[in-house]
Design a protein around this motif. Structure first.
Motif, short mmCIF file in Angstrom:
data_model
loop_
_atom_site.label_atom_id
_atom_site.label_comp_id
_atom_site.label_asym_id
_atom_site.label_seq_id
_atom_site.Cartn_x
_atom_site.Cartn_y
_atom_site.Cartn_z
N ILE A 17 -10.93 -35.72 -108.13
CA ILE A 17 -12.11 -36.44 -107.66
C ILE A 17 -11.82 -36.87 -106.23
O ILE A 17 -10.79 -37.50 -105.97
N ALA A 18 -12.69 -36.48 -105.31
CA ALA A 18 -12.50 -36.83 -103.90
C ALA A 18 -13.80 -37.39 -103.34
O ALA A 18 -14.88 -36.90 -103.65
N SER A 19 -13.65 -38.42 -102.51
CA SER A 19 -14.82 -39.00 -101.85
C SER A 19 -14.87 -38.52 -100.40
O SER A 19 -13.86 -38.09 -99.84
N ARG A 20 -16.03 -38.65 -99.81
CA ARG A 20 -16.19 -38.22 -98.42
C ARG A 20 -15.42 -39.10 -97.45
O ARG A 20 -15.16 -38.71 -96.33
N ILE A 21 -15.02 -40.30 -97.88
CA ILE A 21 -14.28 -41.18 -96.97
C ILE A 21 -12.77 -41.03 -97.09
O ILE A 21 -12.01 -41.79 -96.53
N GLY A 22 -12.32 -40.03 -97.85
CA GLY A 22 -10.90 -39.70 -97.89
C GLY A 22 -10.12 -40.17 -99.10
O GLY A 22 -8.94 -39.88 -99.21
N LEU A 23 -10.75 -40.89 -100.02
CA LEU A 23 -10.06 -41.31 -101.23
C LEU A 23 -10.07 -40.15 -102.23
O LEU A 23 -11.03 -39.39 -102.29
N ALA A 24 -9.02 -40.04 -103.04
CA ALA A 24 -8.97 -38.97 -104.03
C ALA A 24 -8.01 -39.37 -105.16
O ALA A 24 -7.13 -40.21 -104.97
N ALA A 25 -8.20 -38.76 -106.31
CA ALA A 25 -7.32 -38.98 -107.46
C ALA A 25 -7.43 -37.79 -108.40
O ALA A 25 -8.47 -37.13 -108.47
N ASP A 26 -6.36 -37.54 -109.13
CA ASP A 26 -6.37 -36.49 -110.14
C ASP A 26 -7.22 -36.92 -111.32
O ASP A 26 -7.32 -38.12 -111.61
N ALA A 27 -7.81 -35.94 -111.98
CA ALA A 27 -8.68 -36.22 -113.12
C ALA A 27 -8.56 -35.10 -114.15
O ALA A 27 -8.24 -33.97 -113.81
N ASP A 28 -8.80 -35.45 -115.40
CA ASP A 28 -8.90 -34.44 -116.44
C ASP A 28 -10.25 -33.74 -116.27
O ASP A 28 -11.22 -34.35 -115.82
N ILE A 29 -10.29 -32.47 -116.60
CA ILE A 29 -11.53 -31.71 -116.46
C ILE A 29 -12.20 -31.54 -117.82
O ILE A 29 -11.55 -31.58 -118.85
N PHE A 30 -13.54 -31.38 -117.77
CA PHE A 30 -14.28 -31.07 -118.99
C PHE A 30 -15.22 -29.90 -118.72
O PHE A 30 -15.68 -29.70 -117.60
N THR A 31 -15.42 -29.12 -119.76
CA THR A 31 -16.40 -28.04 -119.72
C THR A 31 -17.48 -28.39 -120.75
O THR A 31 -17.30 -29.31 -121.56
N ALA A 32 -18.56 -27.64 -120.75
CA ALA A 32 -19.66 -27.90 -121.68
C ALA A 32 -19.22 -27.73 -123.13
O ALA A 32 -19.83 -28.29 -124.03
#
Length: 192
Positions: free
Chosen positions: A49-64
């Motif tokens: 997950i990344a924001s336009r202001i430069g913050l980011a963090a790892d995340a688990d992913i999901f599919t449908a």
């Protein structure tokens, strides 16, 4: 009592930034927030997950196809989950939204979802429609149109910067692909 939250807006309102701030707040208190994002949204990198202001963090992913309740249940067996934060929640299925509601209702885990309300044609995304129907708490994150009014709509742009009115509901992109507009300028298809 845990709740299901839906924080919604048009593009570029800071949804990911607010999510990452909430995750930081949990971490600062020694708690574990499980971050999740749709698998096909890899603008910040796969599972990021990344924001336009430069913050980011790892995340688990999901599919449908994923059962998000079961996923959180498995993670919780290894490391207690104090909250679930979902970015790009418009891509959840109806069933997944109910699974997230189950996390709040059955497991007592607060779930905060962040996403778009409508697509470029002004239609609700399935995940957003279900969240609007069942979330305990709804909050609009505001941004502005080029005219200064509150932007509530999203317009899709082609490669030449012109508004597109037809196409698939989901096309991943950023500022080069989407622009937030007030309803008046969205209806008129007016870009500054």
């Amino acid at each position: 009592m845990a709740k299901l939250y839906f924080n919604y807006s048009s593009m570029n309102a800071g949804k990911s930034t607010v999510l990452l701030q909430a995750a930081y707040n949990y971490e600062e208190r020694g708690m574990n927030a499980l971050l999740m994002i749709a698998a096909f949204d890899d603008r910040g990198g796969k599972g990021r997950i990344a924001s336009r202001i430069g913050l980011a963090a790892d995340a688990d992913i999901f599919t449908a196809e994923d059962n998000v309740f079961r996923h959180v249940e498995k993670v919780n067996e290894k490391t207690p989950v104090d909250a679930v934060l979902v970015d790009e929640a418009q891509f959840l299925t109806e069933e997944q939204v109910w699974q997230l509601a189950g996390l709040a209702d059955q497991m007592g885990i607060p779930v905060m979802c962040f996403g778009l309300r409508t697509d470029f044609q002004g239609k609700l995304f399935p995940g957003s429609a279900t969240l609007l129907a069942v979330a305990d708490n709804l909050k609009e994150i505001k941004t502005i149109c080029w005219c200064g009014r509150k932007a509530t709509m999203v317009a899709r742009l082609d490669g030449n910067g012109r508004i597109v009115e037809e196409g698939e509901q989901v096309v991943i992109g950023g500022n080069e692909t989407y622009v937030s507009l007030c309803r008046k300028h969205w209806s008129r298809r007016e870009l500054a």
